[in-house]
Write an enzyme that holds these catalytic residues in place. Structure first.
Site, PDB file in Angstrom:
ATOM      1  NE  ARG A 152      43.432  35.996  22.814  1.00  0.00           N
ATOM      2  CZ  ARG A 152      43.447  37.208  23.499  1.00  0.00           C
ATOM      3  NH1 ARG A 152      44.670  37.719  23.594  1.00  0.00           N
ATOM      4  NH2 ARG A 152      42.622  37.756  23.789  1.00  0.00           N
ATOM      5  CE  LYS A 192      52.643  36.977  23.322  1.00  0.00           C
ATOM      6  NZ  LYS A 192      51.462  37.236  23.840  1.00  0.00           N
ATOM      7  CG  PHE A 214      45.021  29.191  30.800  1.00  0.00           C
ATOM      8  CD1 PHE A 214      44.006  28.316  31.329  1.00  0.00           C
ATOM      9  CD2 PHE A 214      45.845  28.893  29.655  1.00  0.00           C
ATOM     10  CE1 PHE A 214      43.912  27.098  30.790  1.00  0.00           C
ATOM     11  CE2 PHE A 214      45.731  27.480  29.104  1.00  0.00           C
ATOM     12  CZ  PHE A 214      44.772  26.478  29.712  1.00  0.00           C
ATOM     13  CG  HIS A 225      51.058  34.869  33.240  1.00  0.00           C
ATOM     14  ND1 HIS A 225      50.566  33.913  32.316  1.00  0.00           N
ATOM     15  CD2 HIS A 225      50.777  35.998  32.528  1.00  0.00           C
ATOM     16  CE1 HIS A 225      49.618  34.359  31.473  1.00  0.00           C
ATOM     17  NE2 HIS A 225      49.682  35.581  31.688  1.00  0.00           N
ATOM     18  CB  VAL A 227      59.005  33.753  29.026  1.00  0.00           C
ATOM     19  CG1 VAL A 227      59.329  32.188  29.289  1.00  0.00           C
ATOM     20  CG2 VAL A 227      59.417  34.504  29.949  1.00  0.00           C
TER      21      VAL A 227
HETATM   22  P1  AMP Z   1      47.837  38.221  29.984  1.00  0.00           P
HETATM   23  O1  AMP Z   1      47.326  37.325  31.190  1.00  0.00           O
HETATM   24  O2  AMP Z   1      47.884  37.615  28.667  1.00  0.00           O
HETATM   25  O3  AMP Z   1      46.787  39.706  30.264  1.00  0.00           O
HETATM   26  O4  AMP Z   1      49.221  38.617  30.459  1.00  0.00           O
HETATM   27  C1  AMP Z   1      49.458  39.328  31.604  1.00  0.00           C
HETATM   28  C2  AMP Z   1      50.934  39.662  31.497  1.00  0.00           C
HETATM   29  O5  AMP Z   1      51.975  38.788  31.449  1.00  0.00           O
HETATM   30  C3  AMP Z   1      51.179  40.967  30.630  1.00  0.00           C
HETATM   31  O6  AMP Z   1      51.984  41.708  31.303  1.00  0.00           O
HETATM   32  C4  AMP Z   1      51.604  40.317  29.772  1.00  0.00           C
HETATM   33  O7  AMP Z   1      52.639  40.960  28.739  1.00  0.00           O
HETATM   34  C5  AMP Z   1      52.647  38.942  30.398  1.00  0.00           C
HETATM   35  N1  AMP Z   1      53.014  38.062  29.649  1.00  0.00           N
HETATM   36  C6  AMP Z   1      52.054  37.378  28.610  1.00  0.00           C
HETATM   37  N2  AMP Z   1      52.945  36.369  28.057  1.00  0.00           N
HETATM   38  C7  AMP Z   1      54.240  36.762  28.444  1.00  0.00           C
HETATM   39  C8  AMP Z   1      55.602  36.004  27.774  1.00  0.00           C
HETATM   40  N3  AMP Z   1      55.516  35.145  26.854  1.00  0.00           N
HETATM   41  N4  AMP Z   1      56.692  36.467  28.183  1.00  0.00           N
HETATM   42  C9  AMP Z   1      56.811  37.396  29.128  1.00  0.00           C
HETATM   43  N5  AMP Z   1      55.282  38.189  29.627  1.00  0.00           N
HETATM   44  C10 AMP Z   1      54.110  37.754  29.267  1.00  0.00           C
END
Ligand code: AMP
Length: 283
Positions: free
Chosen positions: A187, A149, A32, A37, A176
């Site tokens: 989320r 984050k 998502f 990302h 970001v």
């Molecule tokens: P997730 O899909 O939520 O498990 O996130 C995958 C990666 O993207 C993880 O390393 C998160 O820390 C990073 N990530 C998620 N949201 C952000 C954001 N707003 N800014 C920077 N990195 C992010």
């Protein structure tokens, strides 16, 4: 762009790329995809010869009453974002492939996993550490990129990689945000419009704490009170934790300094959001 679902195929591919002398940059995600990302993917694209993205909603990092079943998914759109960011390989294993019935191994990083999200989500970081290790063994990256984050997650992974000599360079990337300040998160898709508006108190509290710190306030008690006051005006928000800690050890502190992490988790209806800032760093 090559899409691989099988562990063996991914390992064989990674091994042959390495034999050709290619460096592998890796961005693990739960899909998502959003601009947060994408920022990791672009940095990975610049740093590695081959860029691998994993899309895997990892069941073992969700608690019993958490949102595993409703976690948002959109493979088609994710593949579009991946292609735009120059991804070479998308690794999309199934849960059955990653965790066959006899699976029984867990990696546990102790002290740094305990406070903050670790206290509210028992077992969460064991699930993260275990899947990240497994993904590293499959993708064989030279470097892996993670967002700040999920600040504690990054700290847990850095500790694990060092402790277990995993030989992967870990790159932490800035948070970001949406234009109005809300940290991007998959989320956020859960939020109803009025919840989305209330959630801005999170980034407002971060801005207020940073401003007060810049103006000379050093008392954690005063900074904490100021942040909590902002939430008192938002009936839709419930603070899970709001804490000031040392950015490296995650231990509590009483006087704020440049190396102070201000981290919070907030429940907005049934959605749990996290955010953080390190006071001495530019946002
Ligand atoms: P997730 O899909 O939520 O498990 O996130 C995958 C990666 O993207 C993880 O390393 C998160 O820390 C990073 N990530 C998620 N949201 C952000 C954001 N707003 N800014 C920077 N990195 C992010």
């Amino acid at each position: 762009m090559n899409i691989i679902a099988g562990i063996n195929e991914m390992q064989t591919t990674a091994r042959s790329l390495k034999q050709q002398g290619k460096s592998i940059a890796f961005v693990p995600t739960m899909g998502f995809l959003h601009e947060g990302h994408a920022s990791l993917l672009r940095e990975g694209r610049a740093r590695g010869d081959i860029l691998v993205l994993s899309l895997f909603v990892n069941p073992i990092q969700f608690g019993q009453n958490e949102d595993l079943d409703r976690y948002p998914r959109d493979l088609e759109r994710d593949l579009g974002v991946a292609a735009d960011c120059g991804v070479d390989i998308v690794f999309t294993p199934s849960a059955a492939e990653m965790y066959p019935e006899e699976f029984q191994t867990s990696i546990s990083v102790s002290r740094v996993s305990q406070p903050l999200c670790g206290a509210s989500r028992p077992g969460h970081f064991d699930g993260v550490a275990t899947v990240v290790t497994k993904l590293f063994n499959i993708v064989m990256p030279d470097l892996a990129l993670f967002g700040r984050k999920d600040y504690q997650q990054l700290a847990v992974i850095r500790r694990m990689v060092a402790d277990l000599s995993q030989g992967v360079t870990i790159v932490g990337m800035p948070i970001v945000r949406e234009r109005d300040g809300l940290a991007m998160s998959s989320r956020n898709a859960y939020l109803k419009p009025e919840e989305r508006r209330s959630a801005l108190a999170i980034s407002r509290s971060i801005a207020a704490v940073r401003d007060a710190y810049a103006a000379g306030e050093r008392s954690v008690e005063a900074l904490s009170r100021m942040a909590r006051d902002i939430f008192n005006q938002e009936p839709l928000l419930k603070i899970d934790y709001l804490e000031f800690r040392n950015e490296a050890t995650l231990q509590p502190i009483s006087e704020a300094a440049g190396d102070t992490l201000f981290a919070l988790a907030v429940n907005v209806g049934t959605t749990r959001l996290i955010d953080n800032t390190v006071l001495g760093e530019t946002m």
